[in-house]
Write a protein that holds these residues in place. Structure first.
Motif, mmCIF file in Angstrom:
data_model
loop_
_atom_site.group_PDB
_atom_site.id
_atom_site.type_symbol
_atom_site.label_atom_id
_atom_site.label_comp_id
_atom_site.label_asym_id
_atom_site.label_seq_id
_atom_site.Cartn_x
_atom_site.Cartn_y
_atom_site.Cartn_z
ATOM 1 N N TRP A 112 43.674 47.487 49.351
ATOM 2 C CA TRP A 112 44.630 46.512 49.612
ATOM 3 C C TRP A 112 45.168 46.105 48.268
ATOM 4 O O TRP A 112 46.350 45.854 48.357
ATOM 5 C CB TRP A 112 44.117 45.226 50.286
ATOM 6 N N GLU A 113 44.266 45.738 47.182
ATOM 7 C CA GLU A 113 45.029 45.187 46.101
ATOM 8 C C GLU A 113 45.706 46.422 45.256
ATOM 9 O O GLU A 113 46.686 45.903 44.749
ATOM 10 C CB GLU A 113 43.706 44.626 45.295
ATOM 11 N N SER A 127 51.904 40.688 36.665
ATOM 12 C CA SER A 127 50.620 40.420 36.568
ATOM 13 C C SER A 127 50.173 40.341 38.176
ATOM 14 O O SER A 127 50.932 40.135 38.770
ATOM 15 C CB SER A 127 50.524 39.048 35.944
ATOM 16 N N ARG A 128 48.975 40.737 38.280
ATOM 17 C CA ARG A 128 48.367 40.560 39.650
ATOM 18 C C ARG A 128 48.376 39.189 40.053
ATOM 19 O O ARG A 128 48.227 38.797 41.307
ATOM 20 C CB ARG A 128 47.039 41.076 39.691
ATOM 21 N N LEU A 129 48.525 37.888 39.041
ATOM 22 C CA LEU A 129 48.613 36.529 39.411
ATOM 23 C C LEU A 129 50.017 36.234 39.944
ATOM 24 O O LEU A 129 50.146 35.230 40.475
ATOM 25 C CB LEU A 129 48.069 35.781 38.338
ATOM 26 N N ASP A 130 50.874 36.949 39.471
ATOM 27 C CA ASP A 130 52.208 36.849 39.922
ATOM 28 C C ASP A 130 52.359 36.621 41.525
ATOM 29 O O ASP A 130 51.928 37.517 41.994
ATOM 30 C CB ASP A 130 53.386 38.044 39.419
ATOM 31 N N GLN A 146 41.241 32.937 41.053
ATOM 32 C CA GLN A 146 39.952 33.313 40.785
ATOM 33 C C GLN A 146 39.559 34.375 41.760
ATOM 34 O O GLN A 146 39.021 35.418 41.212
ATOM 35 C CB GLN A 146 38.935 32.140 40.983
ATOM 36 N N GLU A 147 40.021 34.292 43.194
ATOM 37 C CA GLU A 147 39.718 35.444 44.114
ATOM 38 C C GLU A 147 40.464 36.812 43.589
ATOM 39 O O GLU A 147 39.988 37.739 43.520
ATOM 40 C CB GLU A 147 40.355 34.957 45.397
ATOM 41 N N LYS A 148 41.811 36.608 43.042
ATOM 42 C CA LYS A 148 42.575 37.705 42.570
ATOM 43 C C LYS A 148 41.868 38.441 41.229
ATOM 44 O O LYS A 148 41.636 39.517 41.232
ATOM 45 C CB LYS A 148 43.868 37.405 42.510
ATOM 46 N N ARG A 151 38.532 40.174 42.096
ATOM 47 C CA ARG A 151 38.856 41.496 42.613
ATOM 48 C C ARG A 151 38.946 42.489 41.751
ATOM 49 O O ARG A 151 38.999 43.796 42.218
ATOM 50 C CB ARG A 151 39.930 41.548 43.808
ATOM 51 N N VAL A 152 39.233 42.191 40.525
ATOM 52 C CA VAL A 152 39.780 43.352 39.427
ATOM 53 C C VAL A 152 38.712 43.178 38.459
ATOM 54 O O VAL A 152 39.031 43.540 37.291
ATOM 55 C CB VAL A 152 41.250 43.112 39.004
ATOM 56 N N GLY A 153 37.595 42.573 38.718
ATOM 57 C CA GLY A 153 36.583 42.578 37.765
ATOM 58 C C GLY A 153 36.339 41.365 36.805
ATOM 59 O O GLY A 153 35.421 41.447 36.004
ATOM 60 N N PHE A 154 36.957 40.521 37.076
ATOM 61 C CA PHE A 154 36.767 39.264 36.378
ATOM 62 C C PHE A 154 36.287 38.118 36.932
ATOM 63 O O PHE A 154 36.653 37.093 37.407
ATOM 64 C CB PHE A 154 38.303 38.663 35.898
#
Length: 178
Positions: A112-113, A127-130, A146-148, A151-154
């Motif tokens: 999904w991501e 950015s994935r945060l956009d 934080q959820e996003k 999901r990418v390792g942070f």
């Protein structure tokens, strides 16, 4: 029972015949859309199945209302909303509507991501945060970020790991500035 077509026609008639409905715009309806969303959430949180049907109807009314305004402006119709949503769900679920196999929920999230990131890149997102709505409340926005990021390792199990990662990032920043 009334049909979907009945509902669409009821909304069109309200827009033609009711002075209050007629003067509404996408912007004027924002508070009602938000309020109805919160009412649905509260009903679910309190396990009030008896009230959920009505609250979902109130939220659906907001969607139909916005679509009717757009139809009148020649922008899109409720059928376009349904088509766009259906295409998105099919595109984002290749394990259901395609030939991709997934082992578990975690893999569904990863796919999904990846799909959303590709769609975002096509829209010019860097950015994935956009794409996180700026209108969200501060806590909701922070949680979504934080959820996003998670999901990418942070995501780290404790504060020491976060401190270590911050030190690593500061060292990289210092090096880049030299």
């Amino acid at each position: 029972h009334h049909s979907w077509e009945d509902l669409v026609e009821i909304m069109a008639r309200l827009r033609r015949s009711c002075p209050w409905d007629r003067e509404q715009t996408h912007r004027s309806l924002i508070p009602y859309l938000i309020e109805e969303s919160f009412e649905v959430a509260e009903t679910v949180e309190h396990d009030r199945d008896d009230a959920l049907c009505e609250e979902l109807g109130d939220l659906l009314l907001q969607i139909v209302f916005h679509a009717q305004i757009a139809t009148e402006r020649g922008k899109f119709s409720i059928a376009d909303v349904i088509d766009t949503l259906s295409n998105k769900m099919m595109r984002r679920h290749p394990h259901v509507f395609g030939d991709q196999a997934v082992a578990d929920v975690a893999e569904v999230w990863r796919n999904w991501e990846q799909i959303k990131a590709a769609e975002g890149a096509a829209l010019g997102r860097k950015s994935r945060l956009d794409g996180i709505p700026k209108a969200l409340g501060a806590l909701q926005r922070a949680q979504k970020m934080q959820e996003k990021a998670s999901r990418v390792g942070f995501d780290w199990p404790d504060a020491r790991a976060v401190t270590h990662k911050l030190a690593e990032e500061i060292a990289e920043l210092t090096e880049a500035q030299e």
